[in-house]
Design a protein around this motif. Sequence first.
Motif, PDB file in Angstrom:
ATOM      1  N   ASP A 136       4.691  17.288  55.785  1.00 30.85           N
ATOM      2  CA  ASP A 136       3.599  17.840  54.896  1.00 30.85           C
ATOM      3  C   ASP A 136       3.987  17.593  53.475  1.00 30.85           C
ATOM      4  OD1 ASP A 136       2.527  19.148  56.923  1.00 30.85           O
ATOM      5  OD2 ASP A 136       3.363  20.942  56.737  1.00 30.85           O
ATOM      6  N   ILE A 137       5.304  17.585  52.927  1.00 30.70           N
ATOM      7  CA  ILE A 137       5.587  17.422  51.480  1.00 30.70           C
ATOM      8  C   ILE A 137       5.147  15.912  51.260  1.00 30.70           C
ATOM      9  CG2 ILE A 137       7.481  17.356  50.090  1.00 30.70           C
ATOM     10  CD1 ILE A 137       8.829  19.756  51.364  1.00 30.70           C
ATOM     11  N   ARG A 139       2.969  13.981  52.507  1.00 38.00           N
ATOM     12  CA  ARG A 139       1.756  13.696  52.625  1.00 38.00           C
ATOM     13  C   ARG A 139       1.231  14.471  51.071  1.00 38.00           C
ATOM     14  NH1 ARG A 139      -1.636  16.592  55.947  1.00 38.00           N
ATOM     15  NH2 ARG A 139       0.129  17.859  56.502  1.00 38.00           N
ATOM     16  N   ALA A 140       1.889  15.349  50.843  1.00 38.65           N
ATOM     17  CA  ALA A 140       1.239  16.217  49.685  1.00 38.65           C
ATOM     18  C   ALA A 140       1.320  15.559  48.295  1.00 38.65           C
ATOM     19  CB  ALA A 140       1.584  17.745  49.588  1.00 38.65           C
ATOM     20  N   ILE A 141       2.433  14.780  48.070  1.00 43.67           N
ATOM     21  CA  ILE A 141       2.748  14.182  46.893  1.00 43.67           C
ATOM     22  C   ILE A 141       1.798  13.091  46.550  1.00 43.67           C
ATOM     23  CG2 ILE A 141       4.564  13.029  45.426  1.00 43.67           C
ATOM     24  CD1 ILE A 141       6.525  14.524  47.188  1.00 43.67           C
ATOM     25  N   PRO A 142       1.114  12.797  45.617  1.00 46.14           N
ATOM     26  CA  PRO A 142       0.297  11.859  45.112  1.00 46.14           C
ATOM     27  C   PRO A 142       0.885  10.628  45.108  1.00 46.14           C
ATOM     28  CG  PRO A 142      -0.393  13.846  43.961  1.00 46.14           C
ATOM     29  CD  PRO A 142       0.873  14.109  44.784  1.00 46.14           C
ATOM     30  N   GLU A 143       0.592   9.466  45.306  1.00 46.32           N
ATOM     31  CA  GLU A 143       1.340   8.231  45.049  1.00 46.32           C
ATOM     32  C   GLU A 143       1.842   8.122  43.653  1.00 46.32           C
ATOM     33  OE1 GLU A 143      -1.870   7.946  46.427  1.00 46.32           O
ATOM     34  OE2 GLU A 143      -1.322   6.924  48.374  1.00 46.32           O
ATOM     35  N   ILE A 144       0.776   8.338  42.785  1.00 39.86           N
ATOM     36  CA  ILE A 144       1.240   8.255  41.340  1.00 39.86           C
ATOM     37  C   ILE A 144       2.314   8.810  40.861  1.00 39.86           C
ATOM     38  CG2 ILE A 144      -0.307   9.822  40.524  1.00 39.86           C
ATOM     39  CD1 ILE A 144      -1.339   8.105  38.564  1.00 39.86           C
ATOM     40  N   VAL A 145       2.588  10.151  41.270  1.00 39.46           N
ATOM     41  CA  VAL A 145       3.873  10.952  40.776  1.00 39.46           C
ATOM     42  C   VAL A 145       5.256  10.113  41.198  1.00 39.46           C
ATOM     43  CG1 VAL A 145       5.091  12.861  41.283  1.00 39.46           C
ATOM     44  CG2 VAL A 145       2.579  13.225  41.467  1.00 39.46           C
ATOM     45  N   HIS A 168       4.013   8.540  50.919  1.00 42.41           N
ATOM     46  CA  HIS A 168       2.683   9.041  51.394  1.00 42.41           C
ATOM     47  C   HIS A 168       2.287   8.594  52.705  1.00 42.41           C
ATOM     48  CE1 HIS A 168      -0.949  11.202  50.694  1.00 42.41           C
ATOM     49  NE2 HIS A 168      -1.576  10.162  51.311  1.00 42.41           N
TER      50      HIS A 168
ATOM     51  N   ARG B 377      -5.869  15.015  45.922  1.00 37.21           N
ATOM     52  CA  ARG B 377      -4.880  13.990  45.562  1.00 37.21           C
ATOM     53  C   ARG B 377      -5.578  13.013  44.704  1.00 37.21           C
ATOM     54  NH1 ARG B 377      -3.510  12.291  50.078  1.00 37.21           N
ATOM     55  NH2 ARG B 377      -3.823  14.077  51.267  1.00 37.21           N
ATOM     56  N   LEU B 394       0.631  15.112  33.468  1.00 35.24           N
ATOM     57  CA  LEU B 394       1.875  14.310  34.083  1.00 35.24           C
ATOM     58  C   LEU B 394       2.094  13.140  33.463  1.00 35.24           C
ATOM     59  CD1 LEU B 394       3.776  14.674  36.565  1.00 35.24           C
ATOM     60  CD2 LEU B 394       2.203  12.966  37.727  1.00 35.24           C
ATOM     61  N   VAL B 415       2.495  19.346  44.150  1.00 37.88           N
ATOM     62  CA  VAL B 415       2.688  19.564  45.560  1.00 37.88           C
ATOM     63  C   VAL B 415       2.100  20.756  46.290  1.00 37.88           C
ATOM     64  CG1 VAL B 415       4.589  19.587  47.450  1.00 37.88           C
ATOM     65  CG2 VAL B 415       4.615  18.001  45.505  1.00 37.88           C
ATOM     66  N   VAL B 418      -1.589  20.743  46.423  1.00 41.19           N
ATOM     67  CA  VAL B 418      -2.243  19.983  47.460  1.00 41.19           C
ATOM     68  C   VAL B 418      -1.932  20.753  48.698  1.00 41.19           C
ATOM     69  CG1 VAL B 418      -2.169  17.853  48.739  1.00 41.19           C
ATOM     70  CG2 VAL B 418      -1.920  17.768  46.138  1.00 41.19           C
ATOM     71  N   MET B 419      -0.945  21.297  48.841  1.00 40.19           N
ATOM     72  CA  MET B 419      -0.612  22.168  50.173  1.00 40.19           C
ATOM     73  C   MET B 419      -1.388  23.329  50.174  1.00 40.19           C
ATOM     74  SD  MET B 419       3.510  21.819  50.323  1.00 40.19           S
ATOM     75  CE  MET B 419       3.948  21.562  51.970  1.00 40.19           C
TER      76      MET B 419
END
Lengths: 298, 440
Positions: A136-137, A139-145, A168, B377, B394, B415, B418-419
């Motif tokens: 889940d985590i 998946r939730a992090i956008p690539e850009i971060v 991701h 996202r 950011l 995060v 998005v969750m």
Amino acid sequence: MADLTSHAPKSADEIRETYTELTRRKRLYGGVLLVLFVALMAAGFRTADDRNAGSFYDGFHRILDYPAEVLAEAGEKAAQLPGHMVHFFPALIETLNIAGAATLIGAIFGTLLSLLATRGMAPWPRLIPLFRRIMDICRAIPEIVIALVLIFVLGGGPVPAMIAIAIHTAGALGKLFSEVNENASLKPVEGLNSTGASWAQRMWLGVIPQVGPNYVSYALLRFEINIRASAILGFVGAGGIGYELKNAMSWGQGRYDEAAAIFILLFASIVVVDQISGAMRDRLTHGKRTSTRKGATA
Amino acid sequence: MTLMDLNASPLKGDMDKLFLKKRLMNFGIPALILLYLGYVFVTFDVLGLWERASMDNARTLVADSYSYKTHVTRDNRNGAVTYAIEGERKGQYPDGTRPAWVATTGDTTVIDLEDGHVVRFGPETIEYDVPGYGLITATPSRSQGVQVVLPEGEVPAWINLSKNRLAITTDAGRLSVTRNRSEVFRYFMGWELFFFTLDSPYHGLSLFELANRAVSGEAGAILNDIWTNKMWRHSDVAWAIGETILMAFLGTFGAGLIALPLAFLGTRNFMPVLAIRFVARRFFDFVRGVDSLIWTVVLARAFGPGPMTGALAILITDTGTFGKIFSEALENVDEKQIEGVASTGAKPVQRYRFGVIPQITPVLLSQLLYFLESNTRSATIIGAITGGGIGLLLTQAIITQKDWEEVAYYIVLIVLMVMFMDWFSGWLRKRLIQGGAGGH
């Protein structure tokens, strides 16, 4: 049945009354939802418009200005376009390589995560929720971060983008793969288990052959998505065609032919990859269709 | 027996071939994957990257994301000493106040770095007493740079010395002396000033005290001080998150609204004219193929930075995707229901409303809600390019290369956002589809 007949039959009027009452309530709910939705859309549009630098109505006429300028200049210098395309081709290959490597690495880790998070296959059943949360985590992090943070540490280049997209992808594919795993038969795994096969052997010989086509199909779809992602990450400094596009655009007028060449390359490669992977996925799902039919009759 | 043998040998040949093929696949595919990864490893120059990677940057990044430092700065030209958290104006101690671990007597400022480490800013000299090493004195002067007196012996690695500069890094903190100023950093755990800045009357109060004051009618003022916190900019961050979700919402549902009628044009069963069908399908393919990056770039030129641009970029890209998905769903509708509705004498509009729409609503809604989550996202990423939402905050925080605690804060927020959207769209999908189509 006994339950249904034991009720006293209602009169037609009663039935109609409850029915109209039901439809009225349903319509009311539907209406309220619709009004709420429209209000939200309108309010959202106004807020977004207020907070934007240029307003929607002013900008609306100008949407085509920039493409028109680019196209006009590209038309003037049409003879140079093939040269530019050859010049930017390595950058395109880099973008495709970022997407390809990230998809592969992500698929490998996604497979591991999904096997660790599926009941019946997981070697440590108690840790299933942990691996689910990890997916889940991821998946939730956008690539850009991840990409921007890694660029600070590793410096610009393709590797930060690759790692970011792979993380991701591992999360996204892990979730899809574990859904596929749930439908896989556990009998081969049990059979292998009875022969004393290790966990890796059970998975590799018992599960992967069953789910392989579905995995590949999802991974191909991810590859399409990842090409777009890697182009975008290039724009924020991770190399590849996106980075070249940003440079070409910052030159401004007079160098629009380069931007046009990059637009064409990007567009063409996305369309070509979409077509090829669409055809491959079609073949894979056709193969799958016969196998599921067999499974259904069995 | 002879019959069996005759049949078995070609069968065995077939099986041998099959096994050979399987063996090739089993070893060939992993070998190909490894080969490709090896090629990528070389072209991306991973080894060279590893050498060039800045471990110092990584260390500051990690340390800064969970700790903060307080600067004690002495202007060597006029002797004035200021105290500021992270060395920022926003975190400056108001005049006349100072951290508890700093004492002043006359012209001397004594900074206690704990564990016996003490720094003294005297009227002329700066002294640092390092336990187990000795006393370091530095005399900054306009004409002769920084004159340093160290204890006997070799200069250790944690002291960086040149004619005009002295820098000492120990576990307790850092001291740097140049001609113009002397500065001490002391590190602490946590995110300082997260709720109240130093100029707020509520800074440093205990939770119990705060609750007391809130009950006695200051709740509004307390919330206002948190909301307008200059260091962490909670109101800006909240707005940015709202903008990002707004971009995703407007983009997704706007695209759905536009794509639904267009999708009819691209279906075999609702659009008999081949030419229109072809044009509609190629339109979807084109819009999808142009990619959100190009749309973002083009739209940013027309609309300038902001959430509207991001929303439109998502809207246009997804119109193509939804057009394709919806027309596939429309081609799969069951004709029988439409015939049934038509047999009651329904007009065309009613036929669509009661015969077609109920069939595709579940597909439509679940796709829309699924995209709402994934577009949250995308909106973060597009925001970083067009300049809107949390993506912008950011990138700004990362570009300064020192506000890593803010970067960590934003990453956590993204995060969670998005969750939350993932959970919310799943919840909504379950509610709406169960209510609308009865089961699933």
